[in-house]
Design a protein around this motif. Structure first.
Motif, PDB file in Angstrom:
ATOM      1  N   ARG A  42       0.764  -1.150  -0.023  1.00  0.00           N
ATOM      2  CA  ARG A  42       0.056  -0.056   0.010  1.00  0.00           C
ATOM      3  C   ARG A  42       0.593   1.430  -0.157  1.00  0.00           C
ATOM      4  N   ALA A  43       2.174   1.039   0.650  1.00  0.00           N
ATOM      5  CA  ALA A  43       2.810   2.296   0.447  1.00  0.00           C
ATOM      6  C   ALA A  43       4.402   1.796   0.811  1.00  0.00           C
ATOM      7  N   MET A  44       5.459   2.587   0.246  1.00  0.00           N
ATOM      8  CA  MET A  44       6.780   2.216   0.620  1.00  0.00           C
ATOM      9  C   MET A  44       7.400   3.650   1.043  1.00  0.00           C
ATOM     10  N   GLY A  45       8.681   3.346   1.966  1.00  0.00           N
ATOM     11  CA  GLY A  45       8.995   4.396   2.560  1.00  0.00           C
ATOM     12  C   GLY A  45      10.475   4.351   3.019  1.00  0.00           C
ATOM     13  N   TRP A  46      11.012   5.284   3.716  1.00  0.00           N
ATOM     14  CA  TRP A  46      12.326   5.449   4.370  1.00  0.00           C
ATOM     15  C   TRP A  46      12.337   5.890   5.590  1.00  0.00           C
ATOM     16  N   HIS A  47      12.733   5.272   6.600  1.00  0.00           N
ATOM     17  CA  HIS A  47      13.278   5.861   7.793  1.00  0.00           C
ATOM     18  C   HIS A  47      14.709   5.853   8.104  1.00  0.00           C
ATOM     19  N   ARG A  48      15.106   6.559   9.101  1.00  0.00           N
ATOM     20  CA  ARG A  48      16.581   6.427   9.302  1.00  0.00           C
ATOM     21  C   ARG A  48      16.854   6.674  10.963  1.00  0.00           C
ATOM     22  N   GLN A  49      18.068   6.064  11.283  1.00  0.00           N
ATOM     23  CA  GLN A  49      18.564   5.703  12.619  1.00  0.00           C
ATOM     24  C   GLN A  49      19.947   6.273  12.775  1.00  0.00           C
ATOM     25  N   ALA A  50      20.264   7.540  13.380  1.00  0.00           N
ATOM     26  CA  ALA A  50      21.698   7.858  13.773  1.00  0.00           C
ATOM     27  C   ALA A  50      22.115   7.185  14.895  1.00  0.00           C
ATOM     28  N   PRO A  51      23.576   7.235  15.129  1.00  0.00           N
ATOM     29  CA  PRO A  51      23.887   6.530  16.509  1.00  0.00           C
ATOM     30  C   PRO A  51      23.182   7.142  17.455  1.00  0.00           C
ATOM     31  N   GLY A  52      22.848   6.516  18.603  1.00  0.00           N
ATOM     32  CA  GLY A  52      22.351   7.004  19.722  1.00  0.00           C
ATOM     33  C   GLY A  52      20.999   7.553  19.784  1.00  0.00           C
ATOM     34  N   ASN A  53      20.337   7.666  18.489  1.00  0.00           N
ATOM     35  CA  ASN A  53      19.043   8.191  18.260  1.00  0.00           C
ATOM     36  C   ASN A  53      18.144   7.286  18.054  1.00  0.00           C
ATOM     37  N   GLN A  54      16.852   7.609  17.988  1.00  0.00           N
ATOM     38  CA  GLN A  54      15.581   6.607  17.449  1.00  0.00           C
ATOM     39  C   GLN A  54      15.640   6.527  16.255  1.00  0.00           C
ATOM     40  N   ARG A  55      14.925   5.426  15.721  1.00  0.00           N
ATOM     41  CA  ARG A  55      14.743   5.729  14.403  1.00  0.00           C
ATOM     42  C   ARG A  55      13.738   6.611  13.988  1.00  0.00           C
ATOM     43  N   GLU A  56      13.680   7.144  12.895  1.00  0.00           N
ATOM     44  CA  GLU A  56      13.059   8.421  12.742  1.00  0.00           C
ATOM     45  C   GLU A  56      12.330   8.209  11.094  1.00  0.00           C
ATOM     46  N   PHE A  57      11.169   8.753  10.903  1.00  0.00           N
ATOM     47  CA  PHE A  57      10.576   8.919   9.817  1.00  0.00           C
ATOM     48  C   PHE A  57      11.519   9.690   8.760  1.00  0.00           C
ATOM     49  N   VAL A  58      11.655   9.415   7.468  1.00  0.00           N
ATOM     50  CA  VAL A  58      12.355  10.349   6.335  1.00  0.00           C
ATOM     51  C   VAL A  58      11.430  10.511   5.005  1.00  0.00           C
ATOM     52  N   ALA A  59      10.774   9.679   4.623  1.00  0.00           N
ATOM     53  CA  ALA A  59      10.033   9.801   3.350  1.00  0.00           C
ATOM     54  C   ALA A  59       9.085   8.566   3.171  1.00  0.00           C
ATOM     55  N   LYS A  60       7.856   9.061   2.688  1.00  0.00           N
ATOM     56  CA  LYS A  60       6.936   7.840   2.256  1.00  0.00           C
ATOM     57  C   LYS A  60       6.084   8.074   1.077  1.00  0.00           C
ATOM     58  N   ILE A  61       5.842   7.049  -0.003  1.00  0.00           N
ATOM     59  CA  ILE A  61       5.029   7.378  -0.873  1.00  0.00           C
ATOM     60  C   ILE A  61       4.043   6.228  -1.146  1.00  0.00           C
TER      61      ILE A  61
END
Length: 116
Positions: A32-51
């Motif tokens: 239904r959708a595809m997207g990207w998240h990212r996680q930097a060292p010491g941080n929580q995983r966060e939303f980046v983009a979605k389509i």
């Protein structure tokens, strides 16, 4: 079940560009959708983009105007074009596929490092 695999990533200097790719396989009819998240060292995983399948786009505020998400013609591939990269974009980037109403499938992640 949907299998998700990312490609791309690596190291780039600040101001540079990079493109990530992600391919889904398996029960792709459920996507239904595809997207990207990212996680930097010491941080929580966060939303980046979605389509979404209907073409609706969503971006996290810090990447608006710099990152572009798009789908391939087969609708099973998603790309993330990243321009004007900053050191704070350094993270492991994860592709996520929404298959069905509430099920997310994640890739293993690919490292993006922005450094001079």
């Amino acid at each position: 079940q949907v299998h998700v695999e990312e490609s791309g990533g690596g190291s780039v200097q600040p101001g540079g560009s990079m493109r990530l790719s992600c391919t889904a396989s398996g029960n792709v009819q459920s996507i239904r959708a595809m997207g990207w998240h990212r996680q930097a060292p010491g941080n929580q995983r966060e939303f980046v983009a979605k389509i979404y399948n209907n073409g609706t786009l969503q971006y996290e505020d810090s990447v608006k105007g710099r990152f572009t998400i798009s789908r391939g013609n087969d609708q099973n591939t998603v790309y993330l074009q990243m321009n004007s990269l900053k050191p704070e974009d350094t993270a492991v980037y994860y592709c996520v596929v929404r298959g069905g109403p509430v099920t997310d499938y994640w890739g293993q992640g690919t490292q993006v490092t922005v450094s001079s």
